[in-house]
Design an enzyme around this catalytic site. Sequence first.
Site, PDB file in Angstrom:
ATOM      1  N   ARG A  32      11.813  41.543  54.177  1.00  0.00           N
ATOM      2  CA  ARG A  32      12.366  40.363  54.716  1.00  0.00           C
ATOM      3  C   ARG A  32      12.276  39.241  53.633  1.00  0.00           C
ATOM      4  O   ARG A  32      11.128  38.961  52.981  1.00  0.00           O
ATOM      5  CB  ARG A  32      11.651  40.172  55.968  1.00  0.00           C
ATOM      6  CG  ARG A  32      12.134  41.125  57.201  1.00  0.00           C
ATOM      7  CD  ARG A  32      13.451  40.830  57.692  1.00  0.00           C
ATOM      8  NE  ARG A  32      13.626  41.601  58.865  1.00  0.00           N
ATOM      9  CZ  ARG A  32      14.196  43.114  58.654  1.00  0.00           C
ATOM     10  NH1 ARG A  32      14.437  43.436  57.493  1.00  0.00           N
ATOM     11  NH2 ARG A  32      14.323  43.680  59.813  1.00  0.00           N
ATOM     12  N   HIS A  79      21.780  42.756  51.728  1.00  0.00           N
ATOM     13  CA  HIS A  79      20.849  43.406  52.692  1.00  0.00           C
ATOM     14  C   HIS A  79      21.417  44.796  53.142  1.00  0.00           C
ATOM     15  O   HIS A  79      22.057  45.013  54.216  1.00  0.00           O
ATOM     16  CB  HIS A  79      20.469  42.605  53.941  1.00  0.00           C
ATOM     17  CG  HIS A  79      19.556  42.972  54.753  1.00  0.00           C
ATOM     18  ND1 HIS A  79      18.735  42.519  55.661  1.00  0.00           N
ATOM     19  CD2 HIS A  79      19.064  44.158  54.917  1.00  0.00           C
ATOM     20  CE1 HIS A  79      17.827  42.930  56.275  1.00  0.00           C
ATOM     21  NE2 HIS A  79      17.958  44.271  55.953  1.00  0.00           N
ATOM     22  N   GLU A 129      20.049  34.981  55.595  1.00  0.00           N
ATOM     23  CA  GLU A 129      21.002  35.672  55.516  1.00  0.00           C
ATOM     24  C   GLU A 129      22.184  35.512  56.417  1.00  0.00           C
ATOM     25  O   GLU A 129      21.928  35.271  57.707  1.00  0.00           O
ATOM     26  CB  GLU A 129      20.622  37.170  55.620  1.00  0.00           C
ATOM     27  CG  GLU A 129      19.566  37.628  54.552  1.00  0.00           C
ATOM     28  CD  GLU A 129      19.171  38.905  54.583  1.00  0.00           C
ATOM     29  OE1 GLU A 129      19.630  39.689  55.504  1.00  0.00           O
ATOM     30  OE2 GLU A 129      18.055  39.244  54.106  1.00  0.00           O
TER      31      GLU A 129
HETATM   32  C1  8YV Z   1      18.810  46.187  59.411  1.00  0.00           C
HETATM   33  C2  8YV Z   1      16.622  46.498  58.388  1.00  0.00           C
HETATM   34  O1  8YV Z   1      18.418  46.409  60.717  1.00  0.00           O
HETATM   35  O2  8YV Z   1      15.934  48.420  59.523  1.00  0.00           O
HETATM   36  C3  8YV Z   1      15.886  47.208  59.311  1.00  0.00           C
HETATM   37  O3  8YV Z   1      14.542  46.657  59.598  1.00  0.00           O
HETATM   38  O4  8YV Z   1      16.525  45.500  57.720  1.00  0.00           O
HETATM   39  C4  8YV Z   1      18.192  47.029  58.379  1.00  0.00           C
HETATM   40  O5  8YV Z   1      18.358  48.253  58.573  1.00  0.00           O
HETATM   41  C5  8YV Z   1      20.548  46.612  59.573  1.00  0.00           C
HETATM   42  O6  8YV Z   1      21.094  45.895  58.335  1.00  0.00           O
HETATM   43  C6  8YV Z   1      21.012  45.926  60.842  1.00  0.00           C
HETATM   44  O7  8YV Z   1      20.802  44.480  60.865  1.00  0.00           O
END
Ligand code: 8YV
Length: 315
Positions: A234, A281, A263
């Site tokens: 993150r 992302h 983002e």
């Molecule tokens: C997002 C992610 O969830 O699994 C996670 O923690 O950061 C990603 O897989 C995906 O981009 C949907 O927001």
Amino acid sequence: MTDTPLLILGAAFSDEERARLETAHAAIFAGSPDEVASLPEASRATVKAITFKGHNPLNGDVMDLLLNLGVIANYGVGYDAINVEDASARGIKVTNTPDVLNDDVADIAVGMMIAQSRNMVAADALVRSGKWAAGESLPLNRKMSGSSVGIVGLGRIGRDIADRLAAFKMDIHYHARSEKETQGWTYHADVVSLASAVDYLVIALVGGKETEKYVSRDAIAALGPHGVIVNISRGSTIDEEALIEALANGTIAGAGLDVFNDEPKIDERFYALETAVLQPHQGSGTVETRRAMAELQLANVSAHLSGTDLLTPVN
Ligand code: 8YV
């Protein structure tokens, strides 16, 4: 009144994902947590489950609008957007989608390391622009195989990254809250010590308050001018201001970043930083993995509605 047990919450759901959920359950849709209040009260009262996707905070005030809510099924392994404490206090279960995305996220971490160390983005531009044909070249790269890496957070994804990098003959170091059983990897009790020992620092932490700016200004400085930072966790897990400064001033060699604060409207100073490889992302963003995530999310909802055990609860 139709029975509408499912609330699909988040504009990030694709049409295909929404259609799959709507085929499985009578559902209503809200683009963001803020929009839940504008749904008719009668519909809100029927909602027993939420499928959630995205990174907008989901707190107790929204949960309180859904009096029969029993489960929030997150699309993603990281559930830092969901206030789990608020959910638990209301007897609401939260689920996530662990493991099914480990391979893809580990792959993109390694991909960004190679792209950064071998200057592949600039090299691609050199070829496309015809400059290579005209006799221009780029400076030599730095070798990645055989160098050293520090993994910050040795959870499931961190381990999968380390396993891949072991095949690159890299010397593997890590930091976690406590020492773990490993294949002889070197443990560091703090991130500054880890950063000062390695060429690459890969962040594989969970998000949330506890890990905010966990990779500090001091840790970034400790990495040194040949060091590269890779973040697939993150944006919040690193001191982003210090990272931008270090990239701009060349106090680190570069970065591979799949995640950012705010983002997709990220700090625009990133756009000009040529030593950073920037990704939107997309760590888990393959057809296969996104389908597996969607299926696991739906399986958790179905389990709740049929009164069986949740597959991947987090509280
Ligand atoms: C997002 C992610 O969830 O699994 C996670 O923690 O950061 C990603 O897989 C995906 O981009 C949907 O927001």
